[in-house]
Write an enzyme that holds these catalytic residues in place. Sequence first.
Site, mmCIF file in Angstrom:
data_model
loop_
_atom_site.group_PDB
_atom_site.id
_atom_site.type_symbol
_atom_site.label_atom_id
_atom_site.label_comp_id
_atom_site.label_asym_id
_atom_site.label_seq_id
_atom_site.Cartn_x
_atom_site.Cartn_y
_atom_site.Cartn_z
ATOM 1 N N ARG A 37 -12.303 0.513 20.607
ATOM 2 C CA ARG A 37 -11.128 1.357 20.737
ATOM 3 C C ARG A 37 -10.813 1.884 19.345
ATOM 4 N NH1 ARG A 37 -5.483 -1.186 22.956
ATOM 5 N NH2 ARG A 37 -5.678 -2.389 21.041
ATOM 6 N N TYR A 95 16.844 11.042 50.204
ATOM 7 C CA TYR A 95 16.028 12.268 50.210
ATOM 8 C C TYR A 95 14.938 12.196 51.283
ATOM 9 C CZ TYR A 95 18.078 13.732 45.784
ATOM 10 O OH TYR A 95 18.946 14.141 44.806
ATOM 11 N N MET A 127 17.076 9.354 41.344
ATOM 12 C CA MET A 127 17.003 9.255 39.884
ATOM 13 C C MET A 127 17.861 8.102 39.371
ATOM 14 S SD MET A 127 17.775 12.129 36.971
ATOM 15 C CE MET A 127 16.647 13.350 37.616
ATOM 16 N N LYS A 129 6.161 -5.046 19.600
ATOM 17 C CA LYS A 129 5.967 -3.594 19.702
ATOM 18 C C LYS A 129 6.661 -3.035 20.947
ATOM 19 C CE LYS A 129 1.486 -4.040 22.020
ATOM 20 N NZ LYS A 129 0.047 -4.217 21.764
#
Length: 332
Positions: free
Chosen positions: A117, A241, A287, A33
């Site tokens: 769940r 930054y 980023m 998955k």
Amino acid sequence: MAYLKIYKDNFLHNLSLAAAKTASMEKVAIVLKDNAYGHGLELIAPLTAHAGIKHAVVRNEKEALKIKDLFATILLLNPAARLLPPHLHQSANSMEQLRILPKGSSVELKVDTGMHRNGLQPAQIDEALALIEQKGLRLKGIFTHYRSADILSSEHFWQKQNFAAIKNKYARTGVRFHSANSAALFRDGDFDEDIARVGIAAYGYIDYEPGLEKPPLQPVMQLWAKKIATSNLQKGQRIGYGGIFAAPRECTVSTYDAGYADGVFRSNPGDPITLANGEKVLGKVSMDSLSAYGNSEELCIFDDASVLAKHFNTISYEILVSMKEGCERIVV
Ligand SMILES: *Cc1c(COP(=O)(O)O)cnc(C)c1O
């Protein structure tokens, strides 16, 4: 571009450790998955099938259809609610999900044995079997999921007892029964079910609590970045930054092309991550880039997701699935 190295031999080693616990590769159902836990579904699935694994588990129809010819059965944890080829088994996590499956669908009942769940309550199984009969569905399995197999307590054992009672009661259906995830398979010494659903261990991890013995699994994934630029900084010059990192002395630093868009979390920039070479990232992660000491052409961001998981107070799973689908993956 940042890229992922996928270590095939480590993956095969982990599968063989799992197969030693189930007594055969055919009883290991590989959990693929979420893009094979970030490793790349279409890369991992053929490796797995080639290793002799016959059964797979995926999240949904989209994943199942990509790999449908490679396995004897594929269990969809979320049902597609339309007719699929018979070897694609759709989970029914509730009576509602059972009701929407079309005639002829192969179905496996998920039973709630204590995780609360999802899953049918044990008392609903008779009703579900009647509905399966009435609707012309094909029952293929009954399974459950453990909430505490990685935790040192007796919780895991009572949940196992609950499932044992169900196996007993519905043995007459002749379908496959399964409950073990990685943590349960490697923890328990008494595997005797039809398959074990092995996810995280295949990729090299088990996040056991201290006190439970971890098997010698080997991490399969490494995240690497390539150098963008190198500079020599004077003492006191600051990087990135906000300039939160100041060079403590004259030094050589380089920028590499992996950033938070690639899944290198920026969280808590004041406490930077430790890279595979033991050095810290310098300043804030951008980023698409980050900075580190030195001028090597390539930089390994991580070769052990559990180190990052610990740093971010999460689990290896979350680090692995944060790797983007678009990132290049190279089999080593
Ligand atoms: C994800 C999942 C697994 C695999 O769990 P691991 O801890 O990764 O081995 C097994 N069963 C179900 C129902 C799951 O959702």
